[in-house]
Design an enzyme around this catalytic site. Structure first.
Site, PDB file in Angstrom:
ATOM      1  N   ASP A   7     -36.506 -26.589  77.347  1.00  0.00           N
ATOM      2  CA  ASP A   7     -36.355 -27.871  76.650  1.00  0.00           C
ATOM      3  C   ASP A   7     -36.433 -27.572  75.146  1.00  0.00           C
ATOM      4  O   ASP A   7     -36.417 -26.402  74.732  1.00  0.00           O
ATOM      5  CB  ASP A   7     -37.396 -28.900  77.127  1.00  0.00           C
ATOM      6  CG  ASP A   7     -38.824 -28.551  76.727  1.00  0.00           C
ATOM      7  OD1 ASP A   7     -39.032 -27.481  76.101  1.00  0.00           O
ATOM      8  OD2 ASP A   7     -39.729 -29.329  77.044  1.00  0.00           O
ATOM      9  N   CYS A  64     -40.997 -24.285  78.376  1.00  0.00           N
ATOM     10  CA  CYS A  64     -41.266 -25.581  77.746  1.00  0.00           C
ATOM     11  C   CYS A  64     -42.513 -25.388  76.884  1.00  0.00           C
ATOM     12  O   CYS A  64     -42.855 -24.248  76.563  1.00  0.00           O
ATOM     13  CB  CYS A  64     -41.406 -26.699  78.779  1.00  0.00           C
ATOM     14  SG  CYS A  64     -42.751 -26.504  79.966  1.00  0.00           S
ATOM     15  N   THR A  66     -45.716 -25.803  77.561  1.00  0.00           N
ATOM     16  CA  THR A  66     -46.817 -25.147  78.284  1.00  0.00           C
ATOM     17  C   THR A  66     -46.368 -24.344  79.505  1.00  0.00           C
ATOM     18  O   THR A  66     -47.166 -23.588  80.064  1.00  0.00           O
ATOM     19  CB  THR A  66     -47.792 -26.214  78.810  1.00  0.00           C
ATOM     20  OG1 THR A  66     -47.039 -27.097  79.669  1.00  0.00           O
ATOM     21  CG2 THR A  66     -48.430 -27.015  77.698  1.00  0.00           C
ATOM     22  N   HIS A  97     -47.325 -10.375  94.893  1.00  0.00           N
ATOM     23  CA  HIS A  97     -47.928 -11.098  96.019  1.00  0.00           C
ATOM     24  C   HIS A  97     -47.161 -12.348  96.427  1.00  0.00           C
ATOM     25  O   HIS A  97     -47.185 -12.720  97.592  1.00  0.00           O
ATOM     26  CB  HIS A  97     -49.372 -11.498  95.676  1.00  0.00           C
ATOM     27  CG  HIS A  97     -50.324 -10.354  95.745  1.00  0.00           C
ATOM     28  ND1 HIS A  97     -51.693 -10.523  95.782  1.00  0.00           N
ATOM     29  CD2 HIS A  97     -50.109  -9.011  95.781  1.00  0.00           C
ATOM     30  CE1 HIS A  97     -52.276  -9.325  95.839  1.00  0.00           C
ATOM     31  NE2 HIS A  97     -51.335  -8.395  95.826  1.00  0.00           N
ATOM     32  N   HIS A 133     -48.397 -10.285 102.737  1.00  0.00           N
ATOM     33  CA  HIS A 133     -47.764 -11.070 101.662  1.00  0.00           C
ATOM     34  C   HIS A 133     -46.526 -11.794 102.188  1.00  0.00           C
ATOM     35  O   HIS A 133     -46.275 -12.955 101.848  1.00  0.00           O
ATOM     36  CB  HIS A 133     -47.404 -10.188 100.478  1.00  0.00           C
ATOM     37  CG  HIS A 133     -48.599  -9.535  99.861  1.00  0.00           C
ATOM     38  ND1 HIS A 133     -49.729 -10.249  99.520  1.00  0.00           N
ATOM     39  CD2 HIS A 133     -48.870  -8.248  99.548  1.00  0.00           C
ATOM     40  CE1 HIS A 133     -50.628  -9.432  99.013  1.00  0.00           C
ATOM     41  NE2 HIS A 133     -50.142  -8.204  99.029  1.00  0.00           N
TER      42      HIS A 133
HETATM   43  C1  RB5 Z   1     -42.674 -31.540  75.298  1.00  0.00           C
HETATM   44  O1  RB5 Z   1     -43.392 -32.058  74.233  1.00  0.00           O
HETATM   45  C2  RB5 Z   1     -43.630 -30.989  76.359  1.00  0.00           C
HETATM   46  O2  RB5 Z   1     -44.243 -32.039  77.030  1.00  0.00           O
HETATM   47  C3  RB5 Z   1     -42.880 -30.095  77.323  1.00  0.00           C
HETATM   48  O3  RB5 Z   1     -42.258 -29.082  76.605  1.00  0.00           O
HETATM   49  C4  RB5 Z   1     -43.702 -29.367  78.379  1.00  0.00           C
HETATM   50  O4  RB5 Z   1     -44.791 -28.700  77.812  1.00  0.00           O
HETATM   51  C5  RB5 Z   1     -44.066 -30.117  79.584  1.00  0.00           C
HETATM   52  O5  RB5 Z   1     -44.699 -29.591  80.517  1.00  0.00           O
END
Ligand code: RB5
Length: 148
Positions: A7, A64, A66, A97, A133
Site C-alpha cells: 500500500d 504495509c 506494520t 516449519h 511439519h
Molecule cells: C496505513 O496507514 C496502515 O494502516 C497500513 O499500512 C497497515 O499498516 C495496516 O495493517
C-alpha cells in the site's frame, strides 16, 4: 516467481525490494501500488495472494505499515500461508516449519536493509521436509477446506 505489492505506507520499501530482486536476478512481478497515494491494503494483498494461490511454488512479498493488515488479508485465500516477519528468525522459521509462501513486512517497523535481509532469507530457505511439519501444514489446509 515473486509477486510484490504494497500500500502507500510500503511503497518506497516495495520499490527498493523490486530493485533488490533485479540485483539478485530473481524473477519478480510488481503488482503495485505505483504511486504513493493512499491505498487500501486489502486490495493489493488480494492481488498478490491470488497470484500465489494460482501459481504453486511462487512467493508473495507484501508491505504495509506494520505487515499486519497485509498478512490478515492474504491469509483469506486458499493455499496462502502468509507470515508477518519482523526478525530473521521469523523469516527463516516461517519457511522451515510453516512453508509460508507470503511474507508480510512493516515499513514502519524495519528499515530497507533489514527488509532485504529478511527477503533473502525467506526466498533461500527451504521447507523442512520432516513429517511433523508437513502434517501440521496439512492440518492448516484441512481448516481451509472446512472453512465455515
Ligand atoms: C496505513 O496507514 C496502515 O494502516 C497500513 O499500512 C497497515 O499498516 C495496516 O495493517
Amino acid at each position: 516467481m515473486i509477486y510484490l505489492g504494497s500500500d502507500h505506507a510500503g511503497y518506497e520499501m516495495k520499490n527498493a525490494l523490486g530493485d533488490y530482486m533485479q540485483e539478485l536476478k530473481q524473477e519478480c512481478v510488481d503488482l503495485g501500488v505505483f504511486t504513493g497515494d493512499s491505498a487500501d491494503y486489502p486490495d493489493i494483498a488480494r492481488e498478490v495472494a491470488e497470484k500465489v494461490s494460482e501459481n504453486p511454488g511462487s512467493f508473495g512479498i507484501l508491505i504495509c505499515g506494520t505487515g499486519t493488515g497485509m498478512s490478515i488479508a492474504a491469509n483469506k485465500l486458499n493455499g496462502v500461508r502468509a507470515a508477518s516477519v519482523t526478525n530473521e528468525t521469523m523469516a527463516e522459521m516461517a519457511r522451515r516449519h510453516n512453508n509460508a509462501n507470503v511474507m508480510a513486512l512493516g515499513s514502519r517497523l524495519i528499515d530497507i536493509e533489514k527488509a532485504k535481509h529478511f527477503v533473502k532469507i525467506f526466498i533461500e530457505t527451504p521447507f523442512d521436509t520432516d513429517e511433523r511439519h508437513q502434517r501440521r501444514v496439512d492440518k492448516i489446509s484441512d481448516i481451509e477446506k472446512n472453512r465455515k
